[in-house]
Scaffold this motif. Structure first.
Motif, mmCIF file in Angstrom:
data_model
loop_
_atom_site.group_PDB
_atom_site.id
_atom_site.type_symbol
_atom_site.label_atom_id
_atom_site.label_comp_id
_atom_site.label_asym_id
_atom_site.label_seq_id
_atom_site.Cartn_x
_atom_site.Cartn_y
_atom_site.Cartn_z
ATOM 1 N N LYS A 88 -4.281 16.474 -8.918
ATOM 2 C CA LYS A 88 -3.117 16.396 -8.040
ATOM 3 C C LYS A 88 -3.489 16.226 -6.576
ATOM 4 C CE LYS A 88 -0.106 19.461 -10.797
ATOM 5 N NZ LYS A 88 0.995 18.540 -11.120
ATOM 6 N N MET A 89 -4.591 16.855 -6.150
ATOM 7 C CA MET A 89 -4.832 17.032 -4.729
ATOM 8 C C MET A 89 -5.444 15.826 -4.026
ATOM 9 S SD MET A 89 -3.420 19.777 -4.510
ATOM 10 C CE MET A 89 -2.886 21.054 -5.612
ATOM 11 N N SER A 90 -6.246 15.041 -4.752
ATOM 12 C CA SER A 90 -6.846 13.881 -4.087
ATOM 13 C C SER A 90 -7.188 12.742 -5.032
ATOM 14 C CB SER A 90 -8.112 14.285 -3.320
ATOM 15 O OG SER A 90 -9.135 14.697 -4.216
ATOM 16 N N ALA A 91 -7.540 13.052 -6.278
ATOM 17 C CA ALA A 91 -8.098 12.030 -7.169
ATOM 18 C C ALA A 91 -7.157 10.841 -7.354
ATOM 19 C CB ALA A 91 -8.451 12.650 -8.526
ATOM 20 N N LEU A 92 -5.859 11.100 -7.518
ATOM 21 C CA LEU A 92 -4.912 10.003 -7.708
ATOM 22 C C LEU A 92 -4.489 9.366 -6.395
ATOM 23 C CD1 LEU A 92 -2.456 11.211 -10.513
ATOM 24 C CD2 LEU A 92 -4.590 9.938 -10.717
ATOM 25 N N LEU A 93 -4.622 10.096 -5.309
ATOM 26 C CA LEU A 93 -4.085 9.649 -4.024
ATOM 27 C C LEU A 93 -5.078 8.855 -3.188
ATOM 28 C CD1 LEU A 93 -2.273 12.962 -3.005
ATOM 29 C CD2 LEU A 93 -1.206 10.904 -3.943
ATOM 30 N N VAL A 126 -6.821 4.775 0.898
ATOM 31 C CA VAL A 126 -7.775 3.823 1.469
ATOM 32 C C VAL A 126 -7.058 2.531 1.830
ATOM 33 C CG1 VAL A 126 -9.792 2.389 0.973
ATOM 34 C CG2 VAL A 126 -9.795 4.797 0.309
ATOM 35 N N ALA A 127 -6.189 2.070 0.938
ATOM 36 C CA ALA A 127 -5.451 0.828 1.194
ATOM 37 C C ALA A 127 -4.541 0.966 2.408
ATOM 38 C CB ALA A 127 -4.633 0.443 -0.038
ATOM 39 N N PRO A 135 0.810 -1.223 0.000
ATOM 40 C CA PRO A 135 0.000 0.000 0.000
ATOM 41 C C PRO A 135 0.841 1.270 0.000
ATOM 42 C CG PRO A 135 -0.918 -1.593 1.526
ATOM 43 C CD PRO A 135 0.407 -2.145 1.081
ATOM 44 N N LEU A 136 1.942 1.285 0.754
ATOM 45 C CA LEU A 136 2.799 2.470 0.771
ATOM 46 C C LEU A 136 3.476 2.675 -0.580
ATOM 47 C CD1 LEU A 136 4.489 2.343 4.306
ATOM 48 C CD2 LEU A 136 2.668 3.870 3.514
ATOM 49 N N ALA A 137 3.872 1.583 -1.232
ATOM 50 C CA ALA A 137 4.465 1.701 -2.567
ATOM 51 C C ALA A 137 3.456 2.253 -3.564
ATOM 52 C CB ALA A 137 4.985 0.341 -3.031
#
Length: 416
Positions: free
Chosen positions: A303-308, A313-314, A284-286
């Motif tokens: 940039k702010m949340s959609a990809l992150l 969640v994992a 999950p960290l990777a």
């Protein structure tokens, strides 16, 4: 950092309707999210001149862009949904739920806002500058005078208030989802977030480039000002400072962030029902690291949340699963749990502390990179000490004295 591990033995799954096990790793991890926000704010909100006007600062800000702090906020939003679901007791009073949320959010927020009001000499006659922020309704209006008019980090609390208001209303729908379909709903919410941000990008005016840019607003000269612009009288006097609507919708607008909260709720169900079996944190960290690097090559809307949010969640679910398996690790140590407990106060008090340090020590002088590093360290120590005072002398006593006061009050409205 070392300390005694709190969760050392595997914990049995809770009985239906029973109290669920504590998850100390999630508490400890809150500190790292708050610290990520602090790093960004120390770069932006400590007006150390001429350092902030140097090529070194420009290069440093390319390495540490705004999405570092945004990642911390995304973690908090997902974590909120997970913890609210994990801690709710079936049959408890809705009124009691709301009372506890108000008691947890507002006293520390108001105390930090009061420090800022004094530190920045906020003109109280301009109600638009501070009243919306104080009431936590400022992010519903796309104007910088209200979004950033007072204690800037408090913007995220506007979204949290929506999360908490919606939970008793939407929880019955969440509980109606069949256990076997939880993964489909989680994937559907992730897809919805990507579609939503794509609509904002394509259909709403705003920045379209991929540049990592969130430079501080600079004033002329090489002498450090006594106030960072967000805390200056010039800022408070402005009649209107519009924010690009696509950026406001993507980042600040509470309804846009609501799916992140319910991703956390669904993750809570997955862990509670034994459907999240991952306990190794490296993968999950990777995934989170890869998603973070990908933010360099996408427009600001993503940039702010959609990809992150997916990897976040994992991470949250895996930290919880590790606690249940008895392998919490560093984040479950007593030291990290303490830092996690004060992280909410730390998140809110950091900017007022920076305003005071700027006014007392930075303004009217000139400093290079070592000067900035020294003042950033001073801000970290002072904000941590102030957060500890707020937690132990305000938040904890209020929650202990009043949070359970209405527990025995019967109400026709109860959580499922």
């Amino acid at each position: 950092m070392t300390g005694e591990i709190i969760a050392t033995q595997p914990q049995a799954p809770p009985e239906p309707g029973g109290k669920r096990p504590a998850l100390p790793s999630l508490t400890g991890a809150r500190w790292w999210a708050a610290f990520a926000v602090f790093i960004l704010h120390a770069l932006v909100f400590l007006p150390v001149y001429p350092f902030q006007k140097s090529e070194l600062f420009r290069q440093l800000h390319q390495v540490i862009p705004m999405q570092l702090g945004a990642a911390g906020v995304t973690f908090f939003f997902v974590l909120s949904g997970f913890i609210i679901y994990w801690s709710f007791t079936p049959g408890s009073s809705v009124r009691m739920f709301y009372w506890r949320r108000v008691l947890k959010i507002y006293p520390t927020h108001l105390a930090a806002a009061a420090v800022f009001l004094v530190a920045a000499s906020v003109p109280l006659h301009r109600l638009v500058v501070w009243v919306p922020n104080l009431l936590l309704v400022h992010t519903w209006v796309p104007k910088w005078t209200t979004v950033g008019g007072l204690n800037v980090p408090a913007w995220s609390l506007g979204a949290e208030i929506l999360f908490y208001c919606s939970f008793p209303l939407l929880l019955p729908l969440v509980l109606r989802i069949g256990s076997a379909r939880l993964w489909w709903w989680l994937g559907g919410l992730l897809a919805f977030i990507l579609v939503l941000h794509t609509v904002y990008y394509l259909g709403v005016p705003g920045p379209k480039g991929i540049e990592n840019a969130f430079a501080p607003r600079l004033v002329p000269g090489d002498t450090s000002p006594y106030y960072e612009l967000h805390a200056s009288q010039a800022w408070f006097r402005q009649a209107d400072i519009p924010v690009p609507h696509s950026y406001w919708l993507s980042y600040y607008f509470p309804l846009s962030r609501l799916p992140e909260f319910y991703l956390g709720v669904l993750a809570g169900r997955l862990v509670h029902e034994g459907r999240w079996r991952v306990t190794g944190i490296r993968l999950p960290l990777a995934a989170l690291a890869i998603a973070y690097l990908a933010t360099w090559v996408v427009p600001v809307n993503y940039k702010m949340s959609a990809l992150l949010v997916g990897p976040m969640v994992a991470v949250v679910a895996t930290l919880a699963a590790r606690d249940l398996a008895g392998s919490g690790g560093l984040n479950s140590t007593r030291t990290m749990v303490w830092f996690g407990k004060i992280s909410y106060a730390f998140y809110l008090i950091q900017f007022p502390v920076m305003v005071l340090i700027t006014r007392w020590f930075i303004g009217g002088r000139q400093f290079g990179p070592l000067g900035w590093l020294g003042f950033a360290t001073l801000s970290l120590v002072a904000a941590t000490a102030a957060a500890a005072l707020l937690y132990h002398w305000l938040d904890e006593p209020l929650m202990r004295r009043f949070a359970g006061r209405r527990a025995g009050v019967k109400s026709q409205a109860t959580l499922p």
